[in-house]
Write an enzyme that holds these catalytic residues in place. Structure first.
Site, PDB file in Angstrom:
ATOM      1  N   LYS B 127      28.266  -4.199   6.811  1.00 50.65           N
ATOM      2  CA  LYS B 127      29.375  -4.853   6.115  1.00 50.65           C
ATOM      3  C   LYS B 127      29.314  -6.341   6.022  1.00 50.65           C
ATOM      4  CE  LYS B 127      34.541  -4.297   5.954  1.00 50.65           C
ATOM      5  NZ  LYS B 127      35.406  -3.739   6.624  1.00 50.65           N
ATOM      6  N   SER B 202      38.082  -1.045   3.323  1.00 46.12           N
ATOM      7  CA  SER B 202      37.444  -2.274   3.039  1.00 46.12           C
ATOM      8  C   SER B 202      36.039  -2.173   3.377  1.00 46.12           C
ATOM      9  CB  SER B 202      37.897  -3.295   3.745  1.00 46.12           C
ATOM     10  OG  SER B 202      37.549  -3.331   5.169  1.00 46.12           O
ATOM     11  N   SER B 226      39.788   1.392   7.192  1.00 44.32           N
ATOM     12  CA  SER B 226      38.369   0.688   6.496  1.00 44.32           C
ATOM     13  C   SER B 226      36.914   1.363   6.710  1.00 44.32           C
ATOM     14  CB  SER B 226      38.718  -0.739   6.749  1.00 44.32           C
ATOM     15  OG  SER B 226      39.345  -1.296   5.942  1.00 44.32           O
TER      16      SER B 226
END
Lengths: 546, 546
Positions: B127, B202, B226
């Protein structure tokens, strides 16, 4: 009723809990009261022997049926009653409840032929932050007098399950944020070795009571030295475990909910053996199933064994420092560190200088955290009753400080974490250089031996370790000695605070005062650090109070 | 340069990192792009086989010298390039650097006949919060474009030591506080199974890329779902470990220094086996010596073995709930929970109803924590570049919210702790009633299957678990099916938000969307909870993506 009357009433109620036959006629016993129990005529030889014993010994005898909990409990109640009369250390004293509890445990043993748990029948003294159902937890705030607890703190629940008996809750300084013990309810708690010295704080009542052997294992709390300083000042062992090892839930506290630096619980004892008994007994109850902040980490025998195996071959590798760069300790403390270093080297261990990494920065950072709410929490409670702030707290946090705002707090928390990681990097670098582990660091815990009243000015040796959340065990080393610990001539202070601290040194006034060091391990290294502290104590030859 | 130009330039730079021979001519491939790699003509059969493999298999072959890291890395680079072109999931793509790193690892293996570590040669996607030396970490903020990292995040350092290869950093929503993935730099990341569905957020770029098999193990973060939401929406396994298990130091983040509820790192994978490989490889590097927030807790095989032993005799005991009292999940999710419950029962496990304890309270509490600074941190970064807030974040935290003050924060933190302890007490009560351990709880992770864009409205199934800091593993279960998951008639919403969420359900629109559950264990129960999740997946027969 004004705050003075409320406080006086509480003080009187504490005094009334002492049975007549345990009352001291004349308190004129000189500066030290350490010899008083033996000459008091109040305690029997058996009671003296019990209170001079070790917890490990006592629980073994209790478990074998060689001793009754009632006898052990009465002995400690008596000695704690003497302690309170001589050094003013109790905020709650409840011998009747204790003896009833002891009696129940004896009955249980008689009926079932076994103990309820590893602490069966052993009295344990508690700092007056611990809640015991049915008792008050004033925590030395006048405003909290008269509030009776409806349930036990989690640690009390678990100790009770393990078989411990409760009999006294000991004094603390107003606010808990001070390393001496003074409040508006019972006044000042003094050091049993010399009434002119502080017993330390904030677990000062514990330090004094256990130091006097009115207790064998005492439980304190530490957010900036509050277990370690009383341990040091009373020639005791003290453990500040890392946060998350022992339960803190349902305790009273100042600044409840403050999580930037956690206060932790830990034992104050006469030996590492007794400390280990305590920790193992608590962990055995799986405290993480009761308190969400406790890490599911049982006693790790393998970690202790790593140290044992080093002891039997190759030896330990220890760092040490005697000055944090802010305040140079008094001569007795420097000699204490040197005594440990030379003793360890003599016994085949490697001891290497450790450069305290940015301790000045750490101390500033944590001071800001303590004052994060501008004192609102503490001053708010004082306002409820109208009692004034003690001067020691006012010096630390004045009532007109600005509050830290949320983004400033996050900034401080980020700085804390970054500093912690940098410290770990320094430790790693040292290990890479050495090609082996550095097992712990030897350091002062205070810049002074047991300090004179109102002279505790510098918290940095303790508080930097709180900021790091490292495990620390205090080991008693020696006593200040005016014949060797001379005052330094022409000393140029490192800082303003160093000037104040060093100006305070007086070889005569400190003669005989306990001197300690702390043994510091990385976060959650209790098993290893305790084993190292035990070895240091053994080599110093001071496992038993002299 | 205005923010639009800065963003457009970054977007263009990402696109330029894709070599011509990996470029897709026509992107008109329908709603699902899952079959594209096989028919693209861009990937060889070997590359398809590699990317359809498991991480456990790949590292075994790499360690035996049966496969080269360069081949494996090129295969994943290609597939990730396709993923980015089709679903818009990359914020940094660096195949050249990856192939150079793979080449070095192959050389090392050739010279030394051994691997550098347990992940030798395996590509891992990250990420865009993870810092990789020499690359940008914009974290989807326009203001942070152009800031190049001078060092790796701690987890990246440790993965690198373990032999992992880095090749892509995936997209996130602006602020990270949203469970869909949209930002002002590359726009929206969509679900590879249907471009009309969200990939979650996310860690949505991770979900999309790993779901598409452009990655085999992706690393995300989770402060309110997330990791788990993108795992659920892409039919993947996802682990939200408890705070302190994996290192987070030196990562980029929103609201850095916020410690009331910690964001945590964790893997998104196709199987629990691969998840376990990841965790063991990281713990093997002793992350607690690098990041002070990591607990010194190695992989505990004994904990996993407790579950294995229950599986071989007596079976598991699981709680379950399908509604948290705030929002009733859509029919496909209710069927998903029921599928797991009946499957487990059929296989001899005990599954009992669990009453979600005060989840409404928990959700309110954590929402207040997310908004603690009144949005100052996020809106401050937006202001630096002038880019507007995405509507999803504005819905959550408007720019004019008041800040929480220090004593209010402490109050919230105390409430959090009290709630956590009460939840533990409920768990204990259940175990006392059962006379045995309750091993985990089965629950929805979202009220919807992979959601339509801009329709993610209720975070509570995920965020209540964050407030508890419990370990949670997402297990893919099934797919929404319009023939059985009918819309409820005459439904009376439990709350306003329930009305909104339930109004959104449309059997046709959701037909085929992934459905998942989370398996929730107590704090720091990763070994046990993963073993339970693995068994559930095995019994459901969905260890391999269908």
């Amino acid at each position: 009723m004004g705050w003075e009357e409320t406080a006086a009433d509480k003080k009187e109620r504490i005094e009334k809990t002492i049975p007549d036959e345990w009352r001291i006629k004349s308190k004129d016993v000189g500066d030290s009261v350490m010899d008083y129990p033996a000459m008091s005529g109040i305690m029997s030889d058996e009671e003296l022997a019990i209170t001079n014993s070790t917890a490990v010994d006592l629980v073994a005898k209790l478990a074998k049926g060689q001793m009754k909990s009632v006898a052990v409990t009465r002995a400690f109640c008596k000695r704690a009653a003497l302690a309170h009369q001589l050094v003013n250390c109790a905020l709650e004293f409840f011998p009747e409840m204790a003896l009833a509890q002891a009696n129940e445990l004896d009955d249980y043993y008689e009926k079932n032929g076994k103990t309820v748990g590893p602490l069966h029948g052993l009295p344990i003294s508690l700092k007056d932050q611990f809640r015991v159902k049915g008792l008050e937890t004033s925590m030395a705030y006048v405003a909290w007098i008269g509030k009776y607890d409806e349930e036990d703190s989690v640690l009390v629940t678990l100790l009770r399950k393990a078989g411990a008996v409760f009999y006294v809750k000991t004094s603390v300084p107003q606010s808990l944020m001070v390393c001496e013990t003074i409040n508006n309810i019972i006044g000042r708690t003094v050091n049993p070795r010399n009434k002119n010295w502080s017993c330390g704080g904030s677990s000062g009542g514990e330090g004094a009571n256990v130091g006097f052997r009115g207790g064998i294992i005492g439980v304190g709390t530490d957010i900036g030295g509050s277990i370690r300083v009383p341990s040091a000042f009373n020639f005791l062992y003290g453990l500040r475990p890392s946060h998350g090892r022992l339960p803190y839930a349902k305790m009273a506290n100042s600044m409840e909910g403050q999580e930037t630096v956690h206060s932790v619980c830990g034992p104050i004892t006469h030996s590492v053996e007794d400390m280990r008994l305590f920790i193992k007994s608590v962990l055995f109850q799986e405290p993480w199933k009761y308190d969400s902040k406790v890490i599911p980490m049982p006693w790790r025998q393998a970690e202790e064994d790593v140290i044992k195996s080093k002891l039997s071959s190759g030896g330990l590798t220890l760092g040490f420092y005697n000055c944090d760069g802010n305040v140079l300790p008094h001569p007795p403390i420097l000699r204490g560190v040197e005594t440990v270093v030379s003793t360890m080297k003599k016994n085949g261990h490697e001891v290497i200088p450790w450069k305290p990494y940015k301790h000045d920065y750490a101390v500033n950072l944590i001071n800001g955290i303590y004052a994060g709410d501008g004192g609102d929490d503490v001053y708010g409670v004082l306002k409820e009753s109208g009692e004034p702030a003690i001067p020691n707290f006012q010096d630390l946090i004045s009532p007109d400080l600005p509050k830290v705002d949320m983004n400033q707090l996050w900034d401080v928390q980020l700085k804390k974490w970054t500093f912690q990681c940098e410290y770990l990097a320094e430790w790693r670098k040292m290990e890479e250089k050495l090609g082996k582990e550095m097992d712990a660091i030897i350091a002062p815990i205070t810049p002074t031996a047991a300090v004179r009243h109102n002279q505790f000015k510098y918290y940095g040796y303790a508080s930097a370790i709180n900021l790091l959340d490292f495990t620390s065990v205090v080991v008693p080393v020696t006593f200040a000695d005016k014949s060797v610990d001379k005052k330094r001539e022409d000393y140029k202070p490192l800082s303003k605070i160093d000037g104040v601290v060093n100006g305070e040194y007086d070889p005569d006034a400190y003669h005989g005062a306990p001197v300690a060091v702390q043994v510091v391990g990385r976060r959650l290294s209790e098993e290893r650090t305790m084993a190292i502290a035990e070895e240091i104590g053994k080599l110093l030859g001071n496992q038993i109070t002299p």
